[in-house]
Design an enzyme around this catalytic site. Sequence first.
Site, short mmCIF file in Angstrom:
data_model
loop_
_atom_site.label_atom_id
_atom_site.label_comp_id
_atom_site.label_asym_id
_atom_site.label_seq_id
_atom_site.Cartn_x
_atom_site.Cartn_y
_atom_site.Cartn_z
N SER A 1 -7.97 14.17 -55.91
CA SER A 1 -7.57 15.10 -54.96
C SER A 1 -8.44 16.00 -54.60
CB SER A 1 -5.96 15.51 -55.05
OG SER A 1 -6.22 16.10 -56.54
N GLU B 1 0.48 31.07 -47.68
CA GLU B 1 0.78 31.17 -49.05
C GLU B 1 -0.56 30.37 -50.04
OE1 GLU B 1 2.04 28.67 -47.84
OE2 GLU B 1 1.98 26.97 -49.42
N LYS C 1 -6.95 19.41 -49.33
CA LYS C 1 -5.83 20.57 -48.56
C LYS C 1 -6.37 20.64 -47.14
CE LYS C 1 -3.65 22.11 -51.96
NZ LYS C 1 -2.25 22.13 -52.15
C1 78U Z 1 -0.39 25.44 -55.53
C2 78U Z 1 -0.64 24.72 -54.28
C3 78U Z 1 0.19 25.03 -53.39
C4 78U Z 1 -0.08 25.82 -52.10
N1 78U Z 1 1.29 25.93 -51.54
C5 78U Z 1 2.43 25.18 -52.37
C6 78U Z 1 3.57 24.84 -51.77
C7 78U Z 1 4.32 24.26 -52.80
C8 78U Z 1 3.54 23.78 -54.24
C9 78U Z 1 2.23 23.80 -53.91
C10 78U Z 1 1.70 24.48 -53.39
C11 78U Z 1 -2.19 24.61 -53.75
N2 78U Z 1 -3.12 24.07 -54.83
C12 78U Z 1 -2.67 25.96 -53.68
O1 78U Z 1 -3.71 26.41 -54.12
O2 78U Z 1 -2.13 26.91 -53.06
#
Ligand code: 78U
Length: 401
Positions: free
Chosen positions: A376, A105, A83
């Site tokens: 990942s 978000e 991430k």
């Molecule tokens: C859930 C995933 C995520 C974050 N933002 C997203 C937008 C579309 C699809 C998936 C995501 C990310 N692993 C999270 O923890 O926010």
Amino acid sequence: ATFGEYGGQYVPEALMPAVQELEDAYERYVLENEDGFIDEFRERMRDFGGRPTPLQRADRLSDRYDREIYLKREDLVHGGAHKLNNALGQVLLAKYMGKERIVAETGAGQHGTATAMAAAHLDMPCEIYMGRTDINRQRPNVYRMRMNGAEVNPVTAGSGTLKEAINETMRDWATTVERTHYVIGSIVGPHPFPKLVRDFQSVIGREAREQVREKAGRLPDSVLACAGGGSNTMGTFHEFVPDEGVKLYAVEAGGSSLEIDEANALAPNSATLSTGTDGVLHGAMTKLLQSGDGQIMESHSVSAGLDYAGVGPELSYLVDTDRVTPVSVDDDAALNGFHRLSNLEGIIPALETSHALGYLEENYEELGDLVVVNVSGRGDKDLETVLEETEKRDLEAAPDV
Ligand SMILES: C[C@@H](c1c[nH]c2ccccc12)[C@H](N)C(=O)O
């Protein structure tokens, strides 16, 4: 549109100025490296993020499957998941754009955590929108976000999960765009977000392609990555797309079953690429889990990070043009994958990653002699869930814990 008929900018008029400003910045800084933006991004991902990550030969899995299995260790990126590649890139871009505030978000809390870390590192105020439901089931990540100085704004609309958190963040951004950048968490949203996120994440595949040729002397037969929104998937695949001999498998969450409950608009899975239909969500045309009358369905997965009813438009396009093969494994196979990597290789993988490992276990004979799997993220965040879920089931790979 951006990827065949997928992608585009399906946003309200109010959001167009923000989206156009970002498109301009994407072209100047990311595509043309204006002011040395990409150089600084790479330097910070080295010194702060810990890149490059290893491409490690999995000796025990290679023995088990009698072929060469290599793991791309994105679990070793600072924060424990891929991430940060995207979060740091976007927060740095916000600085180059002259923005003073970051919003984002989060669902499982991984993206929120990475954004909070990047914002602290780059001295930017940060607010994370998180569904009330997700706050309750991802407490450790909520503490990490706050510890890194971010404010966590609970979202109580609808089911209080990721879908509403994205809507809420877009609403904030539309009214504060002068001083705010929206760091979106995956290859979703209106153009240029899907390309912007994919370009930041493509470092995964760029490194892996060079490392596998160096270590194994040739390109892999198959590359596997789990797919929720699709950022780690496209990040791993992008540099391999032109290599037609390399098969690309996007492994989605099959949840508890692929059967959809039309009447209650409930999908007991998040297998959007395999079972979804075309529709617009969060500003892009893509594949969605939607009921016959176009209602977005509640998705399900044992892993919160894959729990999303949409998917990146670029992945929808690559599936429709037969360049990416969409597959899925159910919750049990993912949990077994979690235990198997932990006790065979000494790596505790994220539950999201475990879906790719579950697919490897069930299908290795069709994957050729040289396979790359993207790890990942790491699974510390999932230990509670895995212990609870393992109690309920009879899992063949589970050790006595
Ligand atoms: C859930 C995933 C995520 C974050 N933002 C997203 C937008 C579309 C699809 C998936 C995501 C990310 N692993 C999270 O923890 O926010």
